[in-house]
Design an enzyme around this catalytic site. Structure first.
Site, short mmCIF file in Angstrom:
data_model
loop_
_atom_site.label_atom_id
_atom_site.label_comp_id
_atom_site.label_asym_id
_atom_site.label_seq_id
_atom_site.Cartn_x
_atom_site.Cartn_y
_atom_site.Cartn_z
N ASN A 35 -0.94 5.59 3.18
CA ASN A 35 -1.14 6.25 1.88
C ASN A 35 -2.32 7.21 1.99
O ASN A 35 -3.40 6.82 2.42
CB ASN A 35 -1.42 5.16 0.83
CG ASN A 35 -1.60 5.73 -0.56
OD1 ASN A 35 -1.54 6.95 -0.76
ND2 ASN A 35 -1.82 4.85 -1.51
N GLU A 84 -0.81 -5.63 3.00
CA GLU A 84 -0.98 -4.77 4.16
C GLU A 84 -0.60 -5.49 5.45
O GLU A 84 -1.06 -6.61 5.70
CB GLU A 84 -2.43 -4.30 4.28
CG GLU A 84 -2.64 -2.96 3.67
CD GLU A 84 -4.05 -2.45 3.84
OE1 GLU A 84 -4.29 -1.31 3.44
OE2 GLU A 84 -4.91 -3.16 4.35
N GLY A 105 -2.68 -3.09 -2.07
CA GLY A 105 -1.37 -3.68 -1.83
C GLY A 105 -1.33 -4.51 -0.55
O GLY A 105 -2.24 -4.44 0.29
N THR A 145 -1.70 2.69 -7.96
CA THR A 145 -2.79 3.43 -8.60
C THR A 145 -2.23 4.50 -9.54
O THR A 145 -2.70 4.68 -10.66
CB THR A 145 -3.68 4.07 -7.52
OG1 THR A 145 -4.13 3.02 -6.67
CG2 THR A 145 -4.87 4.78 -8.12
N SER A 179 0.85 -1.18 0.00
CA SER A 179 0.00 0.00 0.00
C SER A 179 0.89 1.24 0.00
O SER A 179 1.82 1.35 0.79
CB SER A 179 -0.88 -0.02 1.26
OG SER A 179 -1.62 1.15 1.30
N GLY A 180 0.62 2.14 -0.90
CA GLY A 180 1.39 3.37 -0.98
C GLY A 180 2.62 3.26 -1.86
O GLY A 180 3.40 4.19 -1.98
N SER A 183 -5.26 5.88 -0.49
CA SER A 183 -5.14 4.43 -0.56
C SER A 183 -6.40 3.82 -1.17
O SER A 183 -7.53 4.17 -0.80
CB SER A 183 -4.93 3.88 0.85
OG SER A 183 -4.78 2.49 0.77
N SER A 184 -6.17 2.93 -2.13
CA SER A 184 -7.32 2.26 -2.75
C SER A 184 -7.86 1.26 -1.76
O SER A 184 -7.14 0.37 -1.31
CB SER A 184 -6.89 1.53 -4.01
OG SER A 184 -6.08 2.36 -4.80
#
Ligand SMILES: Nc1ncnc2c1ncn2[C@@H]1O[C@H](COP(=O)(O)OP(=O)(O)OP(=O)(O)O)[C@@H](O)[C@H]1O
Ligand SMILES: [Mg+2]
Length: 1042
Positions: A153, A385, A383, A108, A103-104, A156-157
Site C-alpha cells: 500500500n 500482514e 491490516g 483508511t 493492508s491496502g 499504508s497506516s
C-alpha cells in the site's frame, strides 16, 4: 444467483442462491467489474478496493443517502455511516465503526469517507464547523507522520488508530479523542526494499522552502540521508510538496502554534540527521573496542539544534553508564552497539514525537468533561500482514486483527446464535470458526506468547530470542495453531519455509511465520539511560519534553512495561470500548496484490472472504432476524403507533409490544417474540415500522405544535392582560393618587386658611396687622382731632357774608369739611338771626323773599340787596290826603310809591301813586290824589318783569276780578324788586298762594277784550335810569325800549 431488477448481482449476499463460496465470489467479481464495490450482508458492508476514484462520493451522494434508509438505495459506505449516525442521534446508542481488512484493502479511505459523511450531515454553525474541520484535518497530519509506502500500500497506516467522535444530544460534533496503537518505529531506521520511510521525511525535504531547509540544516536531496531509502523516494500519484503544505495548514487548523509546528519539524529533521551520524571504531588503551563519531560537523549541527553540547551527545551515543547502588561505571560501546544506540534514539525520538502529536491533537479536539456525549468510534487499525520476513511488529499487528475478528465473531456469529437460544427462538446452529483459541495462544496471561516474551525479558540470566523460541516450542508443542521447526520435527514434517529461528501461527486469516530475531529487544523497548538523560538535558523544549524519564529526579529503577504488555493492555481497553457500543462493520477486501484497478483476483479475494467468515455471516444472517430489541426500549420507541399504548400503557412491556405489532397487522413470520426481546426478520418490516413512526411523529408534532402554539398564545395573552391590568391599575392608582394629592393639598390649604383665619381672629389683637389698624385709627383720629382742633382755632369770622373756610388738610376730610363749612355757615346764620330784632328779621325775610324771586333772574336785583326796603317813598306820613285814603283800608300800607303807568294802547306814560296794602293794590292819580284803580290781591293772577335793570312790570289780572274789565296793568316802578317782593308776600298771606312772577322780555298784556304783545328791548342805559320809550308795533304790539 438471482439477478434482481436493475441490480448488478445481488446487493445483499443474504439473497444469494445457492449460498456457496463460488457464487459469493462471482457475485463480488461481477459487481466489482461493474464498479459496484459495495455489497451488504445484512447490515455488514463489504467494500472491495477499486484502486480508482469512482464518481460515487461527494455532496450530491451524501445528500441522497441522508434522506433514505439503509436498503432503499444501492449499498454504499454512506448508507452505513448514515445508519450509524442516525442510530446515535435518534436512538441514543453509542456507535463504533469497525473497519477491518488487509493492508491496502481500503480501511483508511473508508474511515475518511465515514468521517466526511458524518461531518457533512451533522449540525452546522461556526463552532461546529471548526470542530469538524479540526477532526477532519487530523487525518493528513497523522497520515504524514504515521503512514508510509509499503509494498502492499502506497499509503499504508503504520499505526493503529481509534477515534472517538463525540456528539451532543442534537448530533452536532463536540470534539473527539484519538487513541493510537504502536507505531511501526523500526521503519524510521530501516525499510524493506521498495518501501519508504514515513511520508513526513520526504514531504519535509520536498515541500520546505529554502529558508526553512536552511533553518533545519537540511538539504533537499533525499539521497543525502541514510534513513531514507535511496531507491524509492517518490510515490506515483503522491505529491510530497503539496502534501507538506497541506500538513502545515492542517496543523494550523487543528491549533498548533507556529512555534509548535517549527519545533515538530526540527525534531523530525533531527531524526533524519541522526541517521547520518557515522560511527567508527576506536580503540581504547586497554584494547577494548570503542566507537567514535566520524563526521564532526554533522554531530555539531545536531547538537546545536538540540541545544546540547556535541561532546555530551557523542558521549551518550558511544558509551553506557551502569549505575549500581555504590558506584557508576562507564563502558564504551563498540560501533555496532553505538549504531544500535543511535538508531534506538532516532526511533524513540520519532515514536515519541508521534505520540506527542496525537496528544496535541487530542488537546485541541477534547470535549469538556461536564457535557453529556454520544460517541461514534471509528477504528482504522493496520491490516493483517503477511510479509516475507515477519517480525515483532507483524506479530502485534496480526494479534490486533485477530482480536478484531474475535469481536466480529462474538458480536455477529456467536452472540447472535447464542441470543436466539437464550431467547428461546427456534434455531439451527450455524458452524463457524471461533478464533478465541488463537487469541488465547497469544494473550493468555500465564501461558500466552506475549506472557512468555515478557517473562524472558524480565528473567535474570542469559536471555535471547532463541531462549524465547525454545520456551514457546516447549509450551505450545501440542497447540494446533502453533508451529515451529521443533514441533514440525517432532511430527516428522518437513517444511523448508520454516527457519530455525521462526515460529508460525495459524491465524484466522492464514499462517504467518514470524522470525524471533529482536523480539526480546523490541519488546523491551529500552533506551539507554545515557540517551534519555542527554535528551532531557537538551534545551530544545519539545525534544526535552519527550524524555521526561531523563530527569535524574524522576529516575526510577522500576522497569517500564514492555511493548507487548502495553499493546495487549491497550487492545484490551479497545475491546472493552468496542463491546460497549453498537458495532457497524466495514469489511474491506483487497481485489489484487498489485494495487491495480479493475483487476479481480479470485484467489486473493477467496482467501479473504474465507478468513473473514463471510459465508458463515450470510448463513447466520439469513436464518436469523435482522433486528432485535428488548421489549422495553422497543415499546418506548413504537408505542406511539397504537392507541392502546399511547400516551400511557400500564401493562407489561411484552404485552404492550404485542398490542402495537398486533394493531399494525404485521405478518407473523416477520416477528418472533423471545423471552426478553422481539425479533424482526427483515429490514423491510423495520423500515415499515420506522416509516409509520415517522408519520405518527409528524402527527404528534403537529399536535404538540398546536398545543404549544395555543398555550403560547394563551400565555402571551394572559401575560399581556395581566400587564395591562397592572398598567391600568397603576395608571388609575396614579391618577387617583394625583387627584387625591390635589384634593388633600387643597383641603389642607383650605384647612390651613380656615384655621389660620380662626387663629388670626382670636389673635388678631396680637397681630401687627391689628396694630396697624389701631395705629391707623389712632392716626386717623389724631389727624381728625388735629384737623378739628385746628379748625376750631382757625374758624373764620362769624360774619355771615364772609364765606371763607379753610381747605381740608387731607382729601378724606373733604366731604366732612364741606359739611362743617355748611354747618358753620348755618350756625353763623343762626347766631346772626338770633341777634336780630323781629323787625330786622322781617326785613331779612323780605330780602330773602326778594332773593327767591329775583336772584339770578333780574339784573337790578344785586343792587337792591343792600338797600333796605322803605316801603314809603312818597312820604305817606306827611301826606294826609293819601293817609285818608288808606284809612279804611285793610291794615297798614305795605308800599307807597310813585309808579309810571304805561298806556297799553299807545305807550304813553302817566304817573300814579301805588299803594299796596295787605289786600289791595291801589293806583292813585297823582294830581287828584284819587284812587283810580283798586285791585284786590286775590285778583292778581301773576306778574311779569324783564330781566334787565328796568322797573317795568305787568300785573296780570285774573279774569273774574272786578277790575278785570280793564285788563292787565303795565307799570314802571323804581323799586320794582321791593314792590313785587311785598306784593308776593301780601298775596301769599291773603290767598295762601304764591304769586307767579315771570321774568321775560316778551309777554302779552290783556286789554278789555284784546291783548297787546309787549316786547322789551334793552336800551343803551339798560333801564337803569328809569327811562323808557314805547313804540307801537302794529295794532297789537308794543315795543318798549328801556
Ligand atoms: N474507496 C476507494 N476509492 C478509491 N481508491 C481507494 C478506495 N479505497 C482505497 N483506495 C485506494 O487504495 C489505497 C489503499 O487504501 P488504504 O490506505 O485505505 O488501505 P488500508 O486498508 O488503510 O491499508 P493499511 O492497512 O496498509 O493502512 C488508497 O491509497 C487508495 O489509493
Ligand atoms: Mg490504513
Amino acid at each position: 444467483m438471482t439477478l434482481l431488477e436493475g441490480c448488478v448481482g445481488v446487493e445483499d449476499l443474504v439473497l444469494l442462491e445457492p449460498l456457496e463460496q463460488e457464487p459469493l465470489l462471482r457475485n463480488l467479481q461481477l459487481r466489482y467489474e461493474k464498479k459496484e464495490i459495495y455489497t451488504y450482508i445484512g447490515n455488514v458492508l463489504i467494500s472491495v478496493n477499486p484502486y480508482q476514484q469512482l464518481p460515487i462520493y461527494g455532496p450530491e451522494f451524501i445528500a441522497k443517502y441522508r434522506d433514505y434508509t439503509f436498503y432503499e438505495l444501492k449499498p454504499h459506505i454512506y448508507a452505513l455511516a448514515n445508519e450509524a449516525y442516525q442510530s446515535l442521534r435518534d436512538r441514543d446508542r453509542d456507535q463504533c465503526i469497525l473497519i477491518t481488512g488487509e493492508s491496502g484493502a481500503g480501511k483508511t479511505e473508508a474511515s475518511k469517507l465515514v468521517m466526511s459523511y458524518v461531518a457533512a450531515v451533522c449540525g452546522k454553525g461556526e463552532q461546529v464547523n471548526s470542530v469538524k474541520e479540526q477532526l477532519l484535518q487530523s487525518n493528513p497530519v497523522l497520515e504524514a507522520f504515521g503512514n508510509a509506502k509499503t509494498i502492499r500500500n502506497n499509503n499504508s497506516s503504520r499505526f493503529g488508530k481509534y477515534m472517538d467522535i463525540e456528539f451532543d444530544f442534537k448530533g452536532s460534533p463536540l470534539g473527539g479523542v484519538i487513541t493510537n496503537y504502536l507505531l511501526e518505529k523500526s521503519r524510521v531506521v530501516k525499510q524493506l526494499e521498495g518501501e519508504r520511510n514515513f511520508h513526513i521525511f520526504y514531504q519535509l525535504l520536498a515541500g520546505a522552502d529554502a529558508h526553512l531547509l536552511k533553518a533545519l540544516k537540511l538539504e533537499r536531496d533525499t539521497s543525502g540521508y541514510t534513513y531514507l531509502n535511496q531507491k524509492v523516494s517518490r510515490v506515483d500519484g503522491m505529491d510530497d510538496t503539496s502534501n507538506f503544505k497541506a500538513v502545515q495548514s492542517a496543523m494550523t487548523v487543528i491549533g498548533f502554534s507556529e512555534e509548535e509546528i517549527q519545533q515538530v519539524l526540527e525534531v523530525t529533521a533531527l531524526v533524519l540527521k541522526l541517521g547520518n551520524v557515522e560511527l567508527a571504531d576506536e580503540f581504547q588503551a586497554n584494547g577494548i573496542s570503542a566507537s567514535g563519531i566520524q563526521d564532526g560537523r554533522g554531530i555539531q549541527e545536531i547538537g546545536e539544534m538540540m541545544g546540547l553540547k556535541s561532546e555530551e551527545l557523542e558521549k551518550a551515543l558511544c558509551s553506557r553508564t551502569m549505575k549500581t547502588a555504590k558506584e557508576k561505571v562507564v563502558t564504551a560501546l563498540n560501533v555496532i552497539q553505538a549504531q544500535y544506540a543511535r538508531d534506538a534514539l532516532a526511533k524513540n525520538i520519532y515514536s515519541r514525537l508521534f505520540n506527542w502529536i496525537v496528544n496535541r491533537i487530542n488537546e485541541s479536539i477534547k470535549v469538556g468533561t461536564g457535557e453529556k456525549k454520544k460517541v461514534m468510534g471509528v477504528l482504522d487499525i493496520y491490516g493483517f500482514e503477511i510479509l516475507e520476513d515477519n517480525s515483532f511488529e507483524q506479530f502485534v499487528i496480526n494479534y490486533c486483527n485477530e482480536k478484531l475478528q474475535q469481536v466480529f465473531i462474538e458480536m455477529t456469529l456467536k452472540e447472535e446464535q447464542e441470543e436466539y437460544e437464550r431467547e428461546g427462538i427456534p434455531w439451527t446452529k450455524v458452524d463457524y470458526f471461533d478464533n478465541g483459541i488463537i487469541c488465547n495462544l497469544i494473550e493468555h496471561n500465564q501461558r500466552g506468547i506475549l506472557a512468555m516474551l515478557d517473562e524472558e525479558c524480565l528473567r535474570p540470566g542469559v536471555v535471547s530470542d532463541s531462549t524465547f523460541l525454545a520456551k514457546l516450542n516447549q509450551l505450545f508443542s501440542k497447540h494446533n495453531h502453533y508451529e515451529s521447526k521443533v514441533t514440525q520435527n517432532a511430527q516428522h514434517q518437513y517444511d523448508h519455509t520454516m527457519g530455525l529461528s521462526s515460529f508460525r501461527i495459524c491465524h484466522y486469516a492464514g499462517k504467518v511465520t514470524y522470525n524471533v530475531k529482536s523480539f526480546i529487544d523490541k519488546n523491551n523497548d529500552l533506551l539507554f539511560r545515557d540517551l534519555s538523560e542527554a535528551m532531557w538535558k537538551a534545551r530544545h523544549p519539545l525534544l526535552r519534553s519527550l524524555f521526561p524519564e531523563g530527569d535524574p529526579k524522576q529516575a526510577s529503577l522500576k522497569r517500564p512495561p514492555t511493548a507487548g504488555a502495553q499493546f495487549k493492555n491497550s487492545v484490551a481497553i479497545l475491546m472493552k470500548n468496542l463491546y460497549s457500543k453498537n458495532p457497524n462493520y466495514i469489511r474491506c477486501i483487497k481485489p489484487n496484490e498489485h494495487q491495480q484497478q479493475g483487476q479481480f483476483s479470485s484467489e486473493v479475494v477467496d482467501v479473504q472472504t474465507r478468513y473473514l467468515g463471510l459465508l458463515e455471516n450470510v448463513r447466520v444472517r439469513r436464518a436469523g432476524y435482522a433486528y432485535r430489541q428488548r421489549y422495553g426500549p422497543f415499546l418506548e420507541r413504537y408505542r406511539l403507533l397504537s392507541r392502546s399504548t399511547w400516551p400511557r400503557w400500564n401493562g407489561g412491556d411484552r404485552e404492550g409490544v404485542e398490542k402495537v405489532v398486533g394493531e399494525l397487522s404485521l405478518s407473523s413470520e416477520e416477528l418472533a417474540f423471545g423471552k426478553m426481546k422481539i425479533f424482526i426478520r427483515s429490514p423491510k418490516t423495520l423500515f415499515f415500522l420506522e416509516e409509520q413512526r415517522r408519520l405518527r411523529l409528524q402527527q404528534l408534532a403537529t399536535i404538540i405544535q398546536k398545543t404549544y402554539r395555543g398555550w403560547r398564545c394563551r400565555a402571551h395573552y394572559q401575560l399581556m392582560r395581566k400587564s395591562q391590568i397592572v398598567i391600568s391599575a397603576w395608571f388609575r392608582g396614579n391618577r387617583q393618587r394625583i387627584l387625591y394629592g390635589k384634593i388633600k393639598s387643597s383641603v389642607l390649604l383650605i384647612q390651613a386658611f380656615v384655621r389660620g383665619w380662626k387663629a388670626r381672629k382670636d389673635y388678631r389683637k396680637y397681630f401687627r396687622s391689628g396694630a396697624a389698624l389701631t395705629l391707623s385709627n389712632f392716626i386717623y383720629k389724631s389727624i381728625t382731632q388735629k384737623f378739628l382742633l385746628g379748625l376750631k382755632d382757625n374758624l373764620p369770622s362769624t360774619n355771615i357774608l364772609d364765606s371763607t373756610w379753610p381747605a381740608a388738610p387731607y382729601r378724606c376730610f373733604h366731604t366732612a369739611n364741606q359739611e362743617l363749612q355748611q354747618l358753620f355757615y348755618r350756625w353763623k346764620c343762626k347766631k346772626f338771626l338770633d341777634r336780630l330784632s323781629p323787625k330786622q328779621v322781617e326785613i331779612l325775610r323780605e330780602k330773602v323773599c326778594a332773593s327767591e324771586l329775583f336772584k339770578g333772574k333780574k339784573a337790578s336785583y344785586p343792587q337792591s340787596v343792600p338797600i333796605p326796603f322803605h316801603g314809603d317813598y312818597i312820604g305817606l306820613q306827611g301826606n294826609p290826603k293819601l293817609q285818608k285814603l288808606t284809612n279804611g283800608m285793610d291794615g297798614p300800607v305795605l308800599m307807597a310809591e310813585t309808579v309810571k303807568k304805561v298806556n297799553r294802547g299807545n305807550g304813553k306814560i302817566s304817573s300814579r301813586i301805588l299803594l299796596l296794602t295787605k289786600g289791595h293794590v291801589i293806583l292813585i292819580d297823582t294830581k287828584k290824589s284819587q284812587p283810580k284803580t283798586v285791585i284786590g290781591l286775590d285778583s292778581v293772577a301773576g306778574v311779569s318783569v324783564t330781566s334787565f335793570k328796568d322797573g317795568l312790570f305787568s300785573l296780570h289780572m285774573s279774569e273774574i276780578s272786578s277790575v278785570g274789565s280793564k285788563g292787565d296793568f303795565l307799570l314802571v316802578s323804581e323799586h320794582v324788586i321791593e314792590l313785587l317782593t311785598r306784593m308776593s308776600r301780601a298775596v301769599l298771606d291773603a290767598t295762601q298762594k304764591q304769586l307767579p312772577v315771570t321774568v321775560t322780555e316778551n309777554f302779552s298784556v290783556r286789554l278789555k277784550e284784546s291783548s297787546v304783545t309787549i316786547k322789551v328791548i334793552q336800551g343803551p342805559e339798560g333801564g337803569r335810569n328809569g327811562k323808557l320809550s314805547c313804540k307801537k308795533k302794529g295794532s297789537r304790539g308794543l315795543e318798549v325800549t328801556v
